[in-house]
Design a protein around this motif. Structure first.
Motif, short mmCIF file in Angstrom:
data_model
loop_
_atom_site.label_atom_id
_atom_site.label_comp_id
_atom_site.label_asym_id
_atom_site.label_seq_id
_atom_site.Cartn_x
_atom_site.Cartn_y
_atom_site.Cartn_z
N ASN A 60 -2.10 -9.22 24.15
CA ASN A 60 -1.65 -8.24 23.16
C ASN A 60 -0.67 -8.92 22.22
N GLY A 61 -0.89 -8.71 20.93
CA GLY A 61 -0.04 -9.34 19.93
C GLY A 61 -0.33 -8.79 18.56
N GLN A 62 -0.34 -9.66 17.58
CA GLN A 62 -0.51 -9.22 16.20
C GLN A 62 -1.28 -10.25 15.39
N ILE A 63 -1.72 -9.79 14.23
CA ILE A 63 -2.21 -10.70 13.19
C ILE A 63 -1.33 -10.48 11.97
N GLY A 64 -1.11 -11.53 11.24
CA GLY A 64 -0.40 -11.45 9.98
C GLY A 64 -1.12 -12.37 9.01
N ALA A 65 -1.35 -11.89 7.80
CA ALA A 65 -2.08 -12.70 6.83
C ALA A 65 -1.60 -12.40 5.42
N SER A 74 0.89 -9.01 1.91
CA SER A 74 0.33 -9.44 3.18
C SER A 74 -0.02 -8.23 4.03
N VAL A 75 -0.65 -8.49 5.17
CA VAL A 75 -0.93 -7.43 6.14
C VAL A 75 -0.35 -7.85 7.49
N LEU A 76 0.04 -6.86 8.27
CA LEU A 76 0.50 -7.05 9.63
C LEU A 76 -0.18 -5.98 10.47
N GLY A 77 -0.81 -6.41 11.56
CA GLY A 77 -1.51 -5.46 12.41
C GLY A 77 -1.41 -5.82 13.87
N ASN A 96 -3.75 -0.58 13.50
CA ASN A 96 -2.39 -0.36 13.00
C ASN A 96 -2.04 -1.36 11.91
N LEU A 97 -2.99 -1.61 11.01
CA LEU A 97 -2.77 -2.54 9.90
C LEU A 97 -1.84 -1.92 8.87
#
Length: 189
Positions: A60-65, A74-77, A96-97
């Motif tokens: 479990n974590g996130q993406i950031g771009a 940018s996006v964080l999800g 949850n973007l």
């Protein structure tokens, strides 16, 4: 001047037709924390051959771009990545973007989820994430974009062998807004 029921209903429908963005579900602090955690996990050693987990592990974590194209910022999800080390299959989801403005402040929550599907081989991960995201332009009109991302990375050692993942996120979105994505994914089990 007397307002008729018809006039009141018409005014109500006009107001209801206005679209506003969904408030962000992340804060400035969440964004800063995600950047720090991504940097920390990126420095962890890759899990050595034959030391990765067996069975199935959920990270479990996130993406950031960073975004380029019709939207800036940018996006964080949130990411949940399931890796089956026995079969070599990778699955999961990204949801949850949130759109982050170029200033670094959260702008709006985006609708939609992306499904993760791919492969793991000797601790290396290659997967895709696809789905439709939706949001609202600053002028109030809605937009949708079909997103296809590539997640390429590997398994890392944090407190135990193979208890973290980290890698690159690249891809694009096409539709009402055309986007390019360039960032990272990270997670822990």
């Amino acid at each position: 001047m007397k307002m008729t029921l018809f006039t009141a209903l018409a005014a109500g429908l006009l107001v209801a037709g206005c679209v506003g963005p969904t408030p962000p579900t992340v804060t400035d602090h969440d964004n800063s924390r995600a950047l720090a955690e991504a940097a920390r996990i990126s420095r962890l050693p890759q899990t050595q051959i034959n030391h990765w987990p067996t069975g199935t592990a959920t990270y479990n974590g996130q993406i950031g771009a960073d975004l380029r194209g019709d939207l800036q910022g940018s996006v964080l999800g949130d990411m949940s990545m399931v890796v089956n080390f026995d079969s070599g299959r990778v699955g999961g989801s990204i949801g949850n973007l949130n759109l982050i403005a170029p200033s670094g402040r959260p702008d709006q929550a985006l609708g939609g989820n992306l499904a993760i599907s791919g492969f793991e081989d000797r601790g290396n991960i290659l997967a895709g994430a696809s789905g439709k995201i939706t949001g609202v332009h600053s002028g109030g009109s809605g937009f949708a974009s079909d997103v296809n991302l590539t997640l390429q990375g590997g398994v890392r050692d944090d407190l135990r062998r193979g208890d973290a993942v980290f890698g690159a996120v690249t891809g694009q979105g096409a539709g009402d807004v055309n986007l390019g994505f360039d960032g990272v994914f990270f997670g822990k089990r």
